[in-house]
Design an enzyme around this catalytic site. Sequence first.
Site, PDB file in Angstrom:
ATOM      1  N   GLU A  14       0.797  -1.373  -0.115  1.00 57.73           N
ATOM      2  CA  GLU A  14       0.095   0.096   0.133  1.00 57.73           C
ATOM      3  C   GLU A  14       0.914   1.234  -0.148  1.00 57.73           C
ATOM      4  OE1 GLU A  14      -3.664   1.697   2.416  1.00 57.73           O
ATOM      5  OE2 GLU A  14      -1.772   1.625   3.383  1.00 57.73           O
TER       6      GLU A  14
ATOM      7  N   TRP B  56      -8.206  -2.579  -0.090  1.00 58.47           N
ATOM      8  CA  TRP B  56      -9.172  -1.326  -0.606  1.00 58.47           C
ATOM      9  C   TRP B  56     -10.084  -2.034  -1.592  1.00 58.47           C
ATOM     10  CZ3 TRP B  56      -9.238   3.615  -0.127  1.00 58.47           C
ATOM     11  CH2 TRP B  56      -8.114   4.554   0.710  1.00 58.47           C
TER      12      TRP B  56
ATOM     13  N   CYS C 170      -8.273   9.157   5.898  1.00 58.94           N
ATOM     14  CA  CYS C 170      -8.188   9.170   7.056  1.00 58.94           C
ATOM     15  C   CYS C 170      -6.947   9.990   7.907  1.00 58.94           C
ATOM     16  CB  CYS C 170      -8.229   7.797   7.708  1.00 58.94           C
ATOM     17  SG  CYS C 170      -9.766   7.077   7.232  1.00 58.94           S
TER      18      CYS C 170
ATOM     19  N   ARG D 201      -7.543  11.931  11.191  1.00 59.59           N
ATOM     20  CA  ARG D 201      -8.831  12.298  11.766  1.00 59.59           C
ATOM     21  C   ARG D 201      -9.713  11.163  12.369  1.00 59.59           C
ATOM     22  NH1 ARG D 201     -12.951  10.638   8.548  1.00 59.59           N
ATOM     23  NH2 ARG D 201     -12.231   9.830   6.663  1.00 59.59           N
TER      24      ARG D 201
ATOM     25  N   ASP E 187      -9.178   3.760  13.072  1.00 58.02           N
ATOM     26  CA  ASP E 187      -9.553   2.333  13.139  1.00 58.02           C
ATOM     27  C   ASP E 187      -8.614   1.556  14.198  1.00 58.02           C
ATOM     28  OD1 ASP E 187     -10.484  -0.533  13.427  1.00 58.02           O
ATOM     29  OD2 ASP E 187     -10.616  -0.512  11.400  1.00 58.02           O
TER      30      ASP E 187
END
Length: 412
Positions: free
Chosen positions: A62, A84, A201, A257, A260
Site C-alpha cells: 500500500e 481497498w 483518514c 482524523r 480504526d
Amino acid sequence: MNNLDKRYQELLKDILDNGIEKSDRTGTGTISVFGRQIRHKMSEGFPLLTTKKMAWKTMVTELLWFLRGDTNIKFLVDNGCHIWDGDAWANYSKQIIANNLHLMPATDLPKSKEEFINKIKTDDEFANKWGDLGPIYGKQWRSWVGHDQTAGGSLSASTTFGYVDQIANLINDLKTNPDSRRLMVSAWNVGELDQMVLPPCHYGFQVYTRELSLVERLNLVSTIIGEEKIRTHEDNLARVDKLNIPTRAISLMWNQRSVDTFLGLPFNIASYGLLLEIIAKAVNMVPDELIGNLGDVHLYSNHIEQAKEQIGRKYTSEERHEMLKTAMGDFYKTAVDEQVPFGGGLSEYYDSYKIPYHSREPYPLPTLKINSGNENWHLLTIDEVINTLDVDITFKPENYQSHPTIKAPLSN
C-alpha cells in the site's frame, strides 16, 4: 524494551474504559475517545507491533502504491493486497445501480465482489474503468492539481495550470532547507473530497530535522571503527565526513482524523515508520522519532473482544509455575531439590527463563533491513528511488517475533 506495544495496549484499554458509544457511516457502531497521541523512538526498533502478527507485505504494498501516485487497485490486487477491495467494490456497485447498468440484458458485469476482483486482475480495460478510487492519497501526494484564479480571484473561474508533486518538493526542501517549518505533505484536498471513494483518514504529515552531534555521528559508525582510541576532534570530523555519515536526524509526525484502532492503527504506525525510513535514506539522514496525532480514536463494536485479546490478561502464579516447569525440563527437579529443602525458592529462575507475566507480553521490536541495488539514494531523484523499490525484496523486518494473528472484520 518494546515500549510501542505497551503504549498501544494502553490506548486499547483507554478506549475500552473511557470510550463513548457513537454511530458511524458504516452502520457498525463504535466506542470512541478523542485526541490521543502515540510516539516511538526509531532507535528502539522498527515499529511493527508484536502483540499480534502483522501483514507486512500488505503494508509495504500500500505504501509503495501511494508513493507511485497510483489510485487504481490493480497494482494492489496484483500484489496480493486487498485492503481497498471493499471500497472499490462499493463504488462500482453504486455506479452500476445509479446508471441502471445492472438491468442491461446479457451483461457480463461482475455480480459479486469476488467476480469483481477477479475481473480487475484479468481485464485491464475493466480495471482502468472500475478500479480507480478517485483522487485519494497517491494522487494528492504526487500530483495535487494546481489552479490559477482569474476573473478577480473567483474560484469558479479558476483553471488548472499544473500539478504539484508534494513528495518531490519535500525531498528537495529537505536537501536545500532542512530547518524549514514547511516540510509538509497533505492529502486533504477540500476541492476533490467529493470525488474520492473515501476521504483521507490520515490526512497529512510533517517532518522535522535536527543536527546530529559528533558523538551521535561516531556512534553510527561504531561497527566500522571498532574500539580504536579516541582521536582529536578534527580527526573525528574528517573520519565521519569521509564515510558520508549523516549529519542530521529526521522525525515524522502524521495527523489522522479517524482511527480504526484495532485494524488500522497498527498498520498506520508501521506504514509511516517505513515512510520515515525511505525519506531518511533518500536525503541521507537518520530516522529519529515517529509521532501520530489521533483524532476520533475508536474501536468498532465487532472489534471489542479482539482488542481485549490483544491486551491479554495476567497469568496466575499457578500458570507461570507450570510454564517455568516446562521451560526448565529435567533441571526443574534438580533445582527444587537444591533450593526448597534449604528454604529457597525458584523465583530467580522466572527471569532467567523469561517466563511472561502477561498473555500478550510484547516481544522485542524487529529491525529493518533495506536491500537495494543502489545505496546512494540521496544522489537519485525520488522517482529513481521509487523505481528501485520492490514489494517482495527491498524491505525485510529482521528478528520479527510476534503473537498469533487476531482476525477481525473490516468495516467499509
